[in-house]
Design a protein around this motif. Structure first.
Motif, PDB file in Angstrom:
ATOM      1  N   LEU A 164       0.825  -1.206   0.000  1.00  0.00           N
ATOM      2  CA  LEU A 164       0.000   0.000   0.000  1.00  0.00           C
ATOM      3  C   LEU A 164       0.862   1.259   0.000  1.00  0.00           C
ATOM      4  CD1 LEU A 164      -3.035  -0.658   2.397  1.00  0.00           C
ATOM      5  CD2 LEU A 164      -2.974  -0.672  -0.093  1.00  0.00           C
ATOM      6  N   LEU A 165       1.996   1.196   0.686  1.00  0.00           N
ATOM      7  CA  LEU A 165       2.857   2.363   0.763  1.00  0.00           C
ATOM      8  C   LEU A 165       3.536   2.685  -0.570  1.00  0.00           C
ATOM      9  CD1 LEU A 165       4.546   1.922   4.256  1.00  0.00           C
ATOM     10  CD2 LEU A 165       2.919   3.681   3.576  1.00  0.00           C
ATOM     11  N   THR A 166       3.563   1.727  -1.493  1.00  0.00           N
ATOM     12  CA  THR A 166       4.125   2.008  -2.815  1.00  0.00           C
ATOM     13  C   THR A 166       3.133   2.771  -3.687  1.00  0.00           C
ATOM     14  OG1 THR A 166       3.350  -0.097  -3.762  1.00  0.00           O
ATOM     15  CG2 THR A 166       5.539  -0.086  -2.746  1.00  0.00           C
ATOM     16  N   GLN A 167       1.875   2.849  -3.247  1.00  0.00           N
ATOM     17  CA  GLN A 167       0.836   3.538  -4.004  1.00  0.00           C
ATOM     18  C   GLN A 167       0.755   5.010  -3.588  1.00  0.00           C
ATOM     19  OE1 GLN A 167      -1.016   1.582  -6.508  1.00  0.00           O
ATOM     20  NE2 GLN A 167       0.879   0.562  -5.956  1.00  0.00           N
ATOM     21  N   ALA A 175      -2.528   3.838   5.411  1.00  0.00           N
ATOM     22  CA  ALA A 175      -2.077   2.506   4.999  1.00  0.00           C
ATOM     23  C   ALA A 175      -1.929   1.593   6.216  1.00  0.00           C
ATOM     24  CB  ALA A 175      -0.758   2.599   4.239  1.00  0.00           C
ATOM     25  N   ILE A 176      -1.265   2.093   7.248  1.00  0.00           N
ATOM     26  CA  ILE A 176      -1.032   1.307   8.457  1.00  0.00           C
ATOM     27  C   ILE A 176      -2.344   1.014   9.174  1.00  0.00           C
ATOM     28  CG2 ILE A 176      -0.002   1.385  10.768  1.00  0.00           C
ATOM     29  CD1 ILE A 176       2.328   2.967   9.492  1.00  0.00           C
ATOM     30  N   VAL A 238       9.002   3.090   8.741  1.00  0.00           N
ATOM     31  CA  VAL A 238       8.427   1.826   8.265  1.00  0.00           C
ATOM     32  C   VAL A 238       9.327   1.182   7.224  1.00  0.00           C
ATOM     33  CG1 VAL A 238       6.495   0.795   7.032  1.00  0.00           C
ATOM     34  CG2 VAL A 238       6.066   2.501   8.783  1.00  0.00           C
ATOM     35  N   GLY A 239       9.864   1.977   6.292  1.00  0.00           N
ATOM     36  CA  GLY A 239      10.761   1.432   5.274  1.00  0.00           C
ATOM     37  C   GLY A 239      11.973   0.759   5.885  1.00  0.00           C
ATOM     38  N   GLY A 240      12.576   1.418   6.877  1.00  0.00           N
ATOM     39  CA  GLY A 240      13.737   0.830   7.543  1.00  0.00           C
ATOM     40  C   GLY A 240      13.394  -0.430   8.307  1.00  0.00           C
ATOM     41  N   PHE A 241      12.219  -0.432   8.935  1.00  0.00           N
ATOM     42  CA  PHE A 241      11.791  -1.610   9.686  1.00  0.00           C
ATOM     43  C   PHE A 241      11.580  -2.804   8.743  1.00  0.00           C
ATOM     44  CE2 PHE A 241       8.502  -4.250  11.728  1.00  0.00           C
ATOM     45  CZ  PHE A 241       9.149  -4.538  12.922  1.00  0.00           C
ATOM     46  N   ILE A 242      11.003  -2.547   7.570  1.00  0.00           N
ATOM     47  CA  ILE A 242      10.803  -3.604   6.582  1.00  0.00           C
ATOM     48  C   ILE A 242      12.141  -4.184   6.147  1.00  0.00           C
ATOM     49  CG2 ILE A 242       9.989  -4.093   4.233  1.00  0.00           C
ATOM     50  CD1 ILE A 242       7.912  -1.845   4.679  1.00  0.00           C
TER      51      ILE A 242
END
Length: 290
Positions: A164-167, A175-176, A238-242
């Motif tokens: 969802l975050l890529t949209q 998204a979250i 969030v990106g770093g956590f992923i």
């Protein structure tokens, strides 16, 4: 008794991460149970039973703080619930760990993309503007996320949230909140599958209630954090956590020596912290989260 207290604390931490970042409860809890030698199917079944309570509390909290896009949520829930039920049936005969490295590589790349897009935005710094995610995009996300959530003990958030975050049509906060709220239906569907294919006696009830208690307490706090964090910072966090969580899966699957694993983790954490500091330094004014 001490073990149950530890599990409650883990449940609290896992839900705090999950509710604030849209992922992590299942993965964190499953890792702990597998460390204690619990079979993957039993671990996943117990986690999903606990998630019925934690996701209900989390969903209610996100709805209260207006972190949910209801239209997107329903398009994820229906295919995700069906897929989660099938995933529970699948796990009864085939271990889920074999597919995790492949999914983790994809998610790691998505995490890097998300972090870069929020570090170097082309516009307002959020992804709230633009065309909303289409049904043709959301249905496959729901199918894949629901299936791997049941098979791996956790996967709905790690798959649905970064996708969802890529949209560009939905903000990080929405998204979250949307993913976390929709997870209630996924947990119920997967649990129903485990009850049918494993039986009630396979659930370890003391662990289930320990995880429930910790998760329910943490849910409102996590939803509040999502509400107040600015979009540009939330995207980088969030990106770093992923990237970090999926790096762990890949390193484990590759059976890297401890020294190499340490280098990988240290590098990821260093880049992640640097990105957060960069955001703090270069974004003097908070960008409202829509």
């Amino acid at each position: 008794m001490k073990q149950l207290i530890v599990f409650s604390i883990i449940g609290f931490i896992a839900q705090l991460i999950d509710g604030a970042m849209g992922m992590g409860y299942g993965a964190t809890s499953a890792t702990l149970l597998l460390m204690f030698g619990v079979a993957p199917a039993v671990a996943s079944a117990s986690i999903h039973m606990a998630e019925i309570a934690t996701t209900a509390a989390s969903g209610a909290s996100h709805l209260w703080f207006k972190n949910v896009d209801r239209n997107i949520m329903w398009k994820l829930v229906v295919p995700g619930s069906i897929s989660a039920f099938l995933g529970a049936a699948f796990l009864s005969s085939i271990p889920g760990q074999h597919v995790k490295p492949v999914v983790s590589i994809l998610l790691l790349l998505l995490g890097a993309y998300i972090m870069l897009r929020f570090l170097f935005p082309q516009g307002s710094g959020t992804n709230a503007n633009g065309a909303r995610p289409r049904r043709s995009f959301l249905i496959p996300v729901g199918i894949v996320g629901g299936f791997f959530d049941a098979v791996g003990g956790g996967g709905w958030g790690p798959i649905a949230t970064p996708m969802l975050l890529t949209q560009k049509g939905i903000s990080p906060r929405k998204a979250i909140g949307t993913v976390d709220t929709s997870e209630f239906a996924i947990a119920v569907s997967a649990t129903l599958g485990f009850i049918i294919f494993l039986g009630w006696d396979q659930f370890h009830w003391p662990w289930v209630f320990a995880f429930m208690i910790g998760g329910v307490i943490a849910a409102p706090l996590a939803a509040w954090l999502v509400k107040i964090l600015p979009a540009y910072m939330l995207g980088v966090i969030v990106g770093g956590f992923i990237i970090l969580t999926n790096s762990m899966t890949i390193v484990k699957a590759a059976a890297l020596p401890a020294s190499w694993a340490t280098v990988v983790y240290a590098t990821v954490i260093l880049v992640w912290v640097s990105a957060i500091l960069y955001q703090l330094k270069n974004r003097k004014q908070l960008v409202p989260v829509h």
